[in-house]
Design a protein around this motif. Sequence first.
Motif, PDB file in Angstrom:
ATOM      1  N   GLU A 128       0.890  -1.175   0.087  1.00 50.92           N
ATOM      2  CA  GLU A 128       0.063  -0.162  -0.020  1.00 50.92           C
ATOM      3  C   GLU A 128       0.620   1.242   0.040  1.00 50.92           C
ATOM      4  O   GLU A 128       0.553   2.211  -0.444  1.00 50.92           O
ATOM      5  CB  GLU A 128      -0.729  -0.019   1.194  1.00 50.92           C
ATOM      6  N   TYR A 165      -8.802  -5.159  -0.114  1.00 46.95           N
ATOM      7  CA  TYR A 165      -7.440  -4.639  -0.998  1.00 46.95           C
ATOM      8  C   TYR A 165      -7.814  -4.854  -2.280  1.00 46.95           C
ATOM      9  O   TYR A 165      -8.802  -5.727  -2.549  1.00 46.95           O
ATOM     10  CB  TYR A 165      -6.499  -5.436  -0.313  1.00 46.95           C
ATOM     11  N   THR A 193      -4.385  -0.728  -3.119  1.00 42.20           N
ATOM     12  CA  THR A 193      -5.079   0.177  -2.337  1.00 42.20           C
ATOM     13  C   THR A 193      -6.088  -0.580  -1.091  1.00 42.20           C
ATOM     14  O   THR A 193      -6.330  -1.728  -1.265  1.00 42.20           O
ATOM     15  CB  THR A 193      -6.325   0.814  -3.297  1.00 42.20           C
ATOM     16  N   ARG A 194      -6.227   0.158  -0.144  1.00 45.61           N
ATOM     17  CA  ARG A 194      -6.879  -0.357   1.068  1.00 45.61           C
ATOM     18  C   ARG A 194      -8.160   0.514   1.259  1.00 45.61           C
ATOM     19  O   ARG A 194      -7.939   1.814   1.361  1.00 45.61           O
ATOM     20  CB  ARG A 194      -6.166  -0.360   2.343  1.00 45.61           C
TER      21      ARG A 194
END
Length: 124
Positions: free
Chosen positions: A70, A89, A76-77
């Motif tokens: 990340e 995620y 992406t979180r």
Amino acid sequence: MANETLQGARPAIHEPSCRSFQDIVELVGRRWTSAILLAGRRGARRFGEYRGSVPGISDRLLAQRLKELEAEGLITRTVIPSTPVQIRYALSPDGEELMRILQPLVDWGYRRGGPHEDRSAGTV
């Protein structure tokens, strides 16, 4: 003197382009990183899905690698405010691009054969 001429004609390994190459190779080559990226490419979204897709990884190490990826902008979180809170995620556009770029490397590995050859795996 010939050594100086050779060094002047080619960039030294500490040049920015060489350093960038070394950094990305080390990132992708870090234990479990490529397997986590592959799991994301194949549809893992929740922590448990990643854990199930990457046999042998500990929860602590998976959490650490996901945070690193990340921070690198490859994953992406997303926090979904529900009860309980859900964390999802996904590969970022840069993560997707990296996986596309790595495909020729996978193909090259298949052509070479070797101890880890598994043609059922297909694409990254």
